[in-house]
Each structure stands twice: as C-alpha cells, then as structure tokens.
Design a protein around this motif. Sequence first.
Motif, PDB file in Angstrom:
ATOM      1  N   VAL A  18       0.854  -1.191   0.000  1.00  0.00           N
ATOM      2  CA  VAL A  18       0.000   0.000   0.000  1.00  0.00           C
ATOM      3  C   VAL A  18       0.886   1.235   0.000  1.00  0.00           C
ATOM      4  O   VAL A  18       1.527   1.563   0.991  1.00  0.00           O
ATOM      5  CB  VAL A  18      -0.925   0.020   1.239  1.00  0.00           C
ATOM      6  CG1 VAL A  18      -1.748   1.303   1.254  1.00  0.00           C
ATOM      7  CG2 VAL A  18      -1.831  -1.195   1.244  1.00  0.00           C
ATOM      8  N   ALA A 124      -8.282  -1.921  -3.479  1.00  0.00           N
ATOM      9  CA  ALA A 124      -8.465  -1.758  -2.027  1.00  0.00           C
ATOM     10  C   ALA A 124      -8.822  -3.097  -1.390  1.00  0.00           C
ATOM     11  O   ALA A 124      -8.319  -3.452  -0.321  1.00  0.00           O
ATOM     12  CB  ALA A 124      -9.555  -0.723  -1.746  1.00  0.00           C
ATOM     13  N   ALA A 129      -8.117  -3.391   2.522  1.00  0.00           N
ATOM     14  CA  ALA A 129      -8.535  -2.133   3.142  1.00  0.00           C
ATOM     15  C   ALA A 129      -9.962  -2.235   3.671  1.00  0.00           C
ATOM     16  O   ALA A 129     -10.791  -2.949   3.100  1.00  0.00           O
ATOM     17  CB  ALA A 129      -8.433  -0.994   2.124  1.00  0.00           C
ATOM     18  N   THR A 197      -4.390   9.756   4.962  1.00  0.00           N
ATOM     19  CA  THR A 197      -4.196   8.363   4.566  1.00  0.00           C
ATOM     20  C   THR A 197      -2.770   7.878   4.858  1.00  0.00           C
ATOM     21  O   THR A 197      -2.537   6.686   4.942  1.00  0.00           O
ATOM     22  CB  THR A 197      -4.541   8.143   3.082  1.00  0.00           C
ATOM     23  OG1 THR A 197      -3.864   9.131   2.302  1.00  0.00           O
ATOM     24  CG2 THR A 197      -6.032   8.273   2.852  1.00  0.00           C
ATOM     25  N   TYR A 203      -7.422   3.837   3.199  1.00  0.00           N
ATOM     26  CA  TYR A 203      -6.895   3.658   1.836  1.00  0.00           C
ATOM     27  C   TYR A 203      -7.328   4.818   0.932  1.00  0.00           C
ATOM     28  O   TYR A 203      -8.511   5.170   0.870  1.00  0.00           O
ATOM     29  CB  TYR A 203      -7.411   2.329   1.278  1.00  0.00           C
ATOM     30  CG  TYR A 203      -6.766   1.897  -0.012  1.00  0.00           C
ATOM     31  CD1 TYR A 203      -5.483   1.362  -0.026  1.00  0.00           C
ATOM     32  CD2 TYR A 203      -7.450   2.014  -1.214  1.00  0.00           C
ATOM     33  CE1 TYR A 203      -4.889   0.955  -1.219  1.00  0.00           C
ATOM     34  CE2 TYR A 203      -6.867   1.613  -2.411  1.00  0.00           C
ATOM     35  CZ  TYR A 203      -5.584   1.085  -2.402  1.00  0.00           C
ATOM     36  OH  TYR A 203      -5.001   0.686  -3.580  1.00  0.00           O
ATOM     37  N   ASN A 209      -3.784   7.559  -6.739  1.00  0.00           N
ATOM     38  CA  ASN A 209      -3.717   6.100  -6.614  1.00  0.00           C
ATOM     39  C   ASN A 209      -3.621   5.516  -8.035  1.00  0.00           C
ATOM     40  O   ASN A 209      -4.531   5.660  -8.835  1.00  0.00           O
ATOM     41  CB  ASN A 209      -4.975   5.598  -5.899  1.00  0.00           C
ATOM     42  CG  ASN A 209      -4.980   4.089  -5.711  1.00  0.00           C
ATOM     43  OD1 ASN A 209      -4.582   3.342  -6.608  1.00  0.00           O
ATOM     44  ND2 ASN A 209      -5.412   3.641  -4.559  1.00  0.00           N
TER      45      ASN A 209
END
Length: 421
Positions: A18, A124, A129, A197, A203, A209
């Motif tokens: 992550v 995710a 997450a 985050t 997440y 992202n």
Amino acid sequence: MAFLKCIKCGATYPIEEVRYRCDCGELLEVVQELESISVSKELFDSRLGTLSPPYNSGVWRYKELILDIDNKYILSRPEGNTPVYYSPKICAYVGHPNIRLKHEGENPTGSFKDRGMTSGITAARFVGAEVVACASTGNTSASMAAYAAMAGMRAVVFIPEGKIAFGKLAQAIAYGARVVEIEGDFDDAMALVQEVTNQMNIYLLNSINPFRIEGQKAIGIEAIQQSGWEVPDWFVLPGGNLGNSSALGKALYELRELGIIEKIPRIAVIQAEGANPFYRYFTGGYTKFQPVKAETLATAIKIGNPVSWKKLEKVIKWTRGTVEEVTEQEIVDAKAIVDSSGIGAEPASCATVAGIKKLVEKGVIKGDESVIGILTGNLLKDPDIVINYHKEALQGLRSTYANKPVKIKPTIEEVKRVVKL
Ligand SMILES: *Cc1c(COP(=O)(O)O)cnc(C)c1O
C-alpha cells in the motif's frame, strides 16, 4: 504480474504494497508487463455483449490490461459500455462534420469516475482495506461512496465547503459516506487527505492512486473498440486533476505497444480559463509548472494544483497533443447546445465541446479529421447551473440560448399564446 514504478527515479514496488508515492516523493504508475500479456481485438470483441461478470463491464472486458487478479476481488456494477453519440446540432455548433461524443456521464453514478473506482476499490479489496477516503470536487466522492457501500467498506470524503454541485453532494450523503466539508478549496482537501491516509489506516482513492488510472484507461480502449478498432485523429477531454487525460495516454501507449493500434491519436486537453495551470505550462513551453488559485463554475475541473501534471506532460508530448482553455461563457453556451441536443452533460464535460469549437476555429483540428470528445459527467449532477442559465441568473454571464419556462392561467387561449405552432 504488474508492478508499481516511480515516474521519475524508476524505483519499483510490488502491487501488494500500500503506497501512493515513491520514497522519492514522486507519483507511481502501474507497469503492465506487456510482453507477457496475450490479448487481441478478437478476444475483446468476443466478450462484447456477454452477460457474465466481470467481462460484461466496459472496464473489465480489458481485464488483462487493467488489473489481472483473481475475479473474487473485483467489484463491478458493471460500469462502462457507455454510448457514443453523433449530433448534427453539435456538429453545426462547433463547425465540424465529424464529432462523436462518448458519454461517460452514463456510467452507474453518472461520471467516468466509476471506471477508476471499480479498479480502485478492487485494489483496495486486494490489499484488505476496510476504510477508503478521497478528496473530491464531487464526482469522485459520489462514485467512491457508492462502490464502498457495495463493498461493505466505510467511506470518508473530503469536499471543499459549499463548492460542490448539488447532485454530487446528494449522492455522497445518500450512499452513506462520512462527508467532511473542509474550510478550503479542492487543493486544500487533496493535501489533507494525503496526510490522513499516510497517518491513519485509511486507503486513498484519489487518482494519485495508480490503480484508479488503470480503470480509466478503458474509456479510450472502449471508444476505439466501438469504432471497430479505427483510431480517431483526435481525442478531446477536459482536464482538472489531469488523471483522466493521463490515463487515456497510457491506454494508447499500451495498445500501440501491443500492436492493437498503429496510429497514435492526438489528445487535446481543455481547461477552464480560471483553472488553467497546465494550459499555462504548455503555452509557456513547459518551463515551470505553477499552480493557480482555481475559479470556474465547472466545479469538476476547478483544480489549481493538479496531481498528475507530470504524467500528462509525457502524454501530450508523445501524442503531439495540445492544450486549450475556454471561458465561462464558452462553457455555458456549449452546455446549452449539448443539453438541447438531447444528450446533456454537466459543465466540465461541455468544456470538451467548447474546446473542440475553439480548436476547429483555430484550424488546429482540421475539417477532414475525426474527433471523439469525452463527455465526463451527467446533466443531472449540477441542476443549479441549468436552471440559473435558463432563468438568465448566472452572474456576469449571458444566457445566449435561454429556454425560459413560462407561467400561465390554465386556459386554452393562454396555451395558444405561449405555444406557437
Ligand atoms: C473528474 C472530472 C473531470 C476532470 O478529470 P481529471 O482526471 O481530474 O482531469 C472532468 N469532468 C468531470 C465530470 C469529472 O468528474
């Protein structure tokens, strides 16, 4: 399997990790190992019309190029499969005979954000997450709230106070997200959510992202497939945080590497005059990127410090693309035309049409070139602008194509007075 790579220093990380930025601070992108991917037009065509998930989605039809993981992680509505419209009225308005408009506002929550959200939420789930967050000018929060609810995850959205379109705010609240209005603009919200985050176990689902970008690639792939794999001369789309235009460029690059297309279409990114940092950077010969304080009624592109400008710079160079800016007046008038053509779209989307008109007038887009414009969001997202435009109540703007409702007594004489045959 794909991996993450820094767009600047080239450091790589596994997709299980992550992280949203490289240790050096720069953005990451998903690198698809194209040599080991075996896909073809025929494979993608064979999935057209299928009822079975995930290939019934206009994103996951291209699964090998999006995120090639176990189907059990995939959360799909399904999204995509959006129509491509041709409108003589819009063609006449922009002065070009060959404009097709792909309507991403006809996705499940009403914007193209659903394409990046299905891949983002899937990533995710893949990393386990439980809580997801984003900063948003509206559509990302609407989309994330809906997908998170379906995935049984908690959602936290950070929005600039009082500045987002009513339909979008309504969606985020209705889908059950924790809606946090912050005193500040989108750029402040974006800075805050990155801190949140990084420090909390949440997440991040903004287009920083890299998995969001992977899903959004499908707009371009699907548009080309819908044209029978004929590549248009131009793609035109609005630019805010510049994730979507970067995604389009990445899609084209990969399709070409894979031999699925040969020609590289040119990309034109349209910004609002009051939120035009990339336009300035482009016209200034890429000397220094400078954020601006954003101001435009097209709230979806009201972003002064776009996250993905470095990615887009590569894309504009590689596609011999261009960047244009449009005024508020040009946006609302183009919108009135798009709306009254029966298609309809939100203000930011109509920057596309205003931008095409300008590029045609300037001779940048030639009369014999084919153009696919992207309409990014639904008409119903921002009813206030529609009503105020047609009531001639938009401050400082003309309502060139106003369609004012009239009030009458309920008599046939009155009807004959207001409805002329
Ligand atoms: C998000 C959005 C944009 C801008 O896309 P970026 O990826 O931020 O450049 C444009 N139009 C609509 C309707 C959007 O929701």
